[in-house]
Design an enzyme around this catalytic site. Structure first.
Site, PDB file in Angstrom:
ATOM      1  N   HIS A 136       7.604  -0.736  -2.907  1.00  0.00           N
ATOM      2  CA  HIS A 136       9.032  -0.956  -3.096  1.00  0.00           C
ATOM      3  C   HIS A 136       9.846   0.223  -2.579  1.00  0.00           C
ATOM      4  O   HIS A 136       9.418   1.369  -2.670  1.00  0.00           O
ATOM      5  CB  HIS A 136       9.339  -1.182  -4.582  1.00  0.00           C
ATOM      6  CG  HIS A 136      10.691  -1.751  -4.842  1.00  0.00           C
ATOM      7  ND1 HIS A 136      11.823  -0.979  -4.871  1.00  0.00           N
ATOM      8  CD2 HIS A 136      11.095  -3.025  -5.058  1.00  0.00           C
ATOM      9  CE1 HIS A 136      12.882  -1.751  -5.109  1.00  0.00           C
ATOM     10  NE2 HIS A 136      12.465  -2.997  -5.224  1.00  0.00           N
ATOM     11  N   HIS A 153      10.338   3.478  -4.436  1.00  0.00           N
ATOM     12  CA  HIS A 153       9.338   4.556  -4.442  1.00  0.00           C
ATOM     13  C   HIS A 153       9.478   5.475  -3.235  1.00  0.00           C
ATOM     14  O   HIS A 153       8.747   6.461  -3.110  1.00  0.00           O
ATOM     15  CB  HIS A 153       7.928   3.963  -4.454  1.00  0.00           C
ATOM     16  CG  HIS A 153       7.618   3.167  -5.689  1.00  0.00           C
ATOM     17  ND1 HIS A 153       7.316   3.747  -6.893  1.00  0.00           N
ATOM     18  CD2 HIS A 153       7.581   1.829  -5.893  1.00  0.00           C
ATOM     19  CE1 HIS A 153       7.098   2.802  -7.795  1.00  0.00           C
ATOM     20  NE2 HIS A 153       7.244   1.639  -7.213  1.00  0.00           N
ATOM     21  N   LYS A 191       1.679  -5.014  -5.876  1.00  0.00           N
ATOM     22  CA  LYS A 191       3.066  -5.253  -5.473  1.00  0.00           C
ATOM     23  C   LYS A 191       3.314  -4.497  -4.174  1.00  0.00           C
ATOM     24  O   LYS A 191       2.777  -3.407  -3.978  1.00  0.00           O
ATOM     25  CB  LYS A 191       4.045  -4.769  -6.547  1.00  0.00           C
ATOM     26  CG  LYS A 191       3.986  -5.562  -7.838  1.00  0.00           C
ATOM     27  CD  LYS A 191       5.054  -5.067  -8.806  1.00  0.00           C
ATOM     28  CE  LYS A 191       4.970  -5.808 -10.130  1.00  0.00           C
ATOM     29  NZ  LYS A 191       5.991  -5.316 -11.085  1.00  0.00           N
TER      30      LYS A 191
END
Length: 682
Positions: free
Chosen positions: A213, A216, A210
């Site tokens: 994001h 994070h 992924k």
């Protein structure tokens, strides 16, 4: 004494990661740092030089050596030791109580050091009476002005002419290590051969396959800062990225790659391609779930059961089962996705000045470890069965409200699947066995407060009390309203691209300065990243904050661009001064010429930096350092009109340039501690 004369006394001083180990103020045998340890050497020459400087100040008597007194790395500790030696006689209070009670101040108006009278624990007298009496008794000092009383505090103002000689020397000598205190990381400061303390910092921890994001971001920034902080204090820092890299979702991703994957797209942009696949296959799975409900609602249970038994969810479960059984093809595909993801993450981390020593993850926790942990909890009566699942009922182990607040977490589901607590317990025990650490910090959002409290308490209940005492949760709040100009995607790379573009637009408004920047796009990227990081660190960790691109990219107010501008301006002053002065000439400056109020205030502020860093170990807040840097740059900004370089008489020019050089070192060191990349032109 000039800077040149002071530096000449230290020309033989070897550079080192570790300074000398005891105060030079008393005659004693100095322990040496073994040269066999990388980056460490004896600094007896520096000790002798500092002693010589102090002799020139006519202090009247050698200063005693106090615990946690490190004048070799903190000039203000000279003043603490000097004041303590006087105050023990004036007050009759033990030096061990006085020395740590002498505090630095947030504002210059309150003094350079203050002594809170209640902290001395003198009974039977009012603090205000004691303060007045002690100030009256205080003798003439070569380092401080006569003290004053403010409520229950005694204020001490330094004689700045003496301070400038000691301080600017220290900054020039230590340069990029000024503000660091490597003593703090030693297992035994009296015996460095015992080595350094080891700390693990776990932070960032995104999910494999992924994009990074924005959620994070905070863990990454705070964890990077804490790693820098402990490394500067001499600790052996191990940075761990505990990746979300295991579970049924990777079975689903593998199925999705068979349906939607492209080797060419995977090589070109692995993270985003895998994410697109993951989104697509999840839509297919959700559609299947809807179909199953419709069939069941229509009474077509056989057709619904067929989809359940052969659908994507079941196929993903089987694929993950093959992974856990070490199926060669399944593991190879998973490993490829993991490696490609890590490669891409490293590129993002490099932009943030972050690196990791260990890309660990959920996959690295062995099943046999989890089985052993589960058996130990069961045999010790910590876990129990409840409605087919295995739980920990903390009310049976921790009395009162604390036990109720820890609730009744499930550690194994009815189907036998171990949940995060079991995995995290096993991972902590693995790390203890592998690293033998002295401390471990988990940088995880406050939403996981309960989970970490449960984890630490279970470790303690399992009999690992020493281990439980060494772990700490550093939490933080949420970022609200984070989005790109398009308003949808919230991945960090998109955010950094947007702020970089915005900073580039701002830079182009001043074409003359823009043309002087060697790589304007790279500089704009650094400024954009600084904008994001400074906004994140501006408040206390636990507070939520609203992402505001317009505010963070402004040069007005306490922002990343403002901080970068302050550093670039100092670099510009240095470049212009070098057309009239050589670096060697600057080192011959007579610092007693820095008599203006603005010069003295700047000297006093930059002297606080080592204390600010030291205090940050108590707060573990990036904003402790950031707030100080803004305070320093405000004092700096107000001084430019009063402390001009160009057009000044040469001796004054040299003294002011020495001061500006010292200020630049402090600002640069503070910015790098925060994880920023100081720019020299913008």
């Amino acid at each position: 004494m000039t800077v040149h004369e002071l530096l000449a006394a230290q020309h033989d001083t070897p550079k080192s990661d570790l300074p000398v180990l005891q105060s030079p103020f008393v005659a004693q045998e100095q322990p040496t740092i073994s040269s066999s340890t990388p980056g460490q050497s004896t600094l007896s020459t520096a000790t002798e030089s500092l002693s010589a400087q102090l002799d020139s100040l006519n202090l009247g008597a050698p200063l005693p050596n106090y615990p946690n007194c490190y004048p070799e790395v903190n000039t203000v500790d000279i003043y603490r030791a000097h004041l303590t030696s006087i105050l023990t006689g004036v007050t009759g209070v033990d030096a061990e109580i006085i020395y740590p009670a002498l505090q630095w101040t947030q504002t210059l108006e309150k003094g350079d050091l203050v002594l809170p009278i209640p902290a001395l624990r003198v009974k039977g007298r009012k603090p205000s009476e004691l303060a007045a009496e002690w100030v009256e008794k205080f003798p003439e000092s070569p380092l401080v002005h006569p003290p004053t009383v403010m409520g229950t505090f005694i204020q001490f103002f330094f004689k700045v002419e003496k301070l400038s000689q000691l301080l600017i020397l220290a900054i020039l000598r230590q340069n990029d290590t000024f503000g660091q205190n490597k003593f703090l990381g030693l297992k035994d400061p009296k015996d460095p051969s015992k080595g350094r303390k080891k700390i693990i910092v776990e932070f960032s921890s995104p999910n494999i396959a992924k994009p990074f994001h924005a959620g994070h971001l905070r863990s990454t920034i705070i964890g990077g800062f804490l790693s820098n902080l402990y490394e500067g204090a001499g600790w052996d820092v191990v940075r761990i990225n505990y990746l979300g890299d295991w579970g049924k979702q990777y079975g689903l991703l593998a199925l999705g790659f068979k349906l939607y994957g492209s080797e060419e797209a995977l090589k070109q942009d692995p993270i985003n391609h895998l994410y697109e696949i993951y989104v697509a296959i999840n839509k297919d799975r959700d559609a299947e779930a809807v179909k199953i409900k419709e069939l069941e609602g229509a009474g077509k249970t056989k057709e619904a059961l067929e989809i359940k038994n052969e659908g994507l969810d079941e196929q993903a479960r089987r694929y993950f089962k093959a992974m856990t059984d070490n199926d060669e093809a399944a593991i190879a595909q998973w490993a490829r996705f993991r490696e490609l993801s890590i490669k891409r993450y490293k590129e993002t981390y490099a932009r943030l000045n972050i690196h990791f020593d260990d890309y660990s993850g959920e996959s690295q926790v062995k099943q046999e470890r989890m089985d052993l942990a589960a058996q130990r909890m069961a045999s010790m009566g910590i876990s129990e069965e409840s409605e087919g699942a295995i739980i920990v009922d903390f009310t049976k182990h921790v009395p009162g409200k604390p036990g109720k607040s820890l609730e009744r977490p499930i550690i194994k589901k009815k189907d036998g699947t171990a949940l995060y607590l079991t995995r995290d317990i096993s991972e902590m025990l693995q790390r203890e066995e592998k690293y033998h650490f002295d401390q471990m910090i988990y940088v995880i959002a406050s939403a996981q407060d309960l989970h970490l409290r449960q984890l630490f308490k279970i470790i303690e209940l399992m009999g690992y009390k020493d281990l439980a005492s060494k772990v700490q949760h550093i939490n933080f709040g949420l970022v609200l309203g984070m989005s790109t100009r398009k308003g949808t995607v919230k991945f960090l790379d998109d955010i950094l691209r947007d702020v970089g573009e915005k900073m580039h637009e701002v830079m182009q408004k001043n074409q003359q300065k823009y043309d002087q920047v060697a790589d304007p796009l790279a500089t704009a990227d650094i400024l954009g990243i600084s904008s994001v990081m400074v906004q994140d660190m501006s408040g206390k960790r636990i507070n939520n904050y609203t992402f505001n691109m317009d505010a963070m990219t402004s040069f007005e107010g306490d922002t990343g661009p403002y901080l970068q501008y302050a550093h670039a301006r100092l670099c510009s002053i240095s470049r212009r001064a070098h057309s009239e002065l050589t670096p060697e000439e600057i080192l011959t400056a007579d610092l007693s010429l820095l008599s203006e109020t603005h010069a003295q205030n700047l000297i006093r502020v930059i002297s606080q930096y080592p204390d600010v860093v030291s205090n940050t170990f108590k707060t573990l807040e990036p904003t402790t350092v950031l707030t100080y840097l803004f305070k320093m740059t405000h004092v700096l900004s107000s001084s430019y009109d009063h402390l001009r370089i160009v057009g000044s008489e040469k001796e004054i020019m040299k003294a002011r340039m020495a001061l500006y050089d010292a200020a630049r070192v402090v600002l640069n060191n503070g910015m790098r501690l925060l994880g920023l990349s100081p720019v020299e032109r913008m």
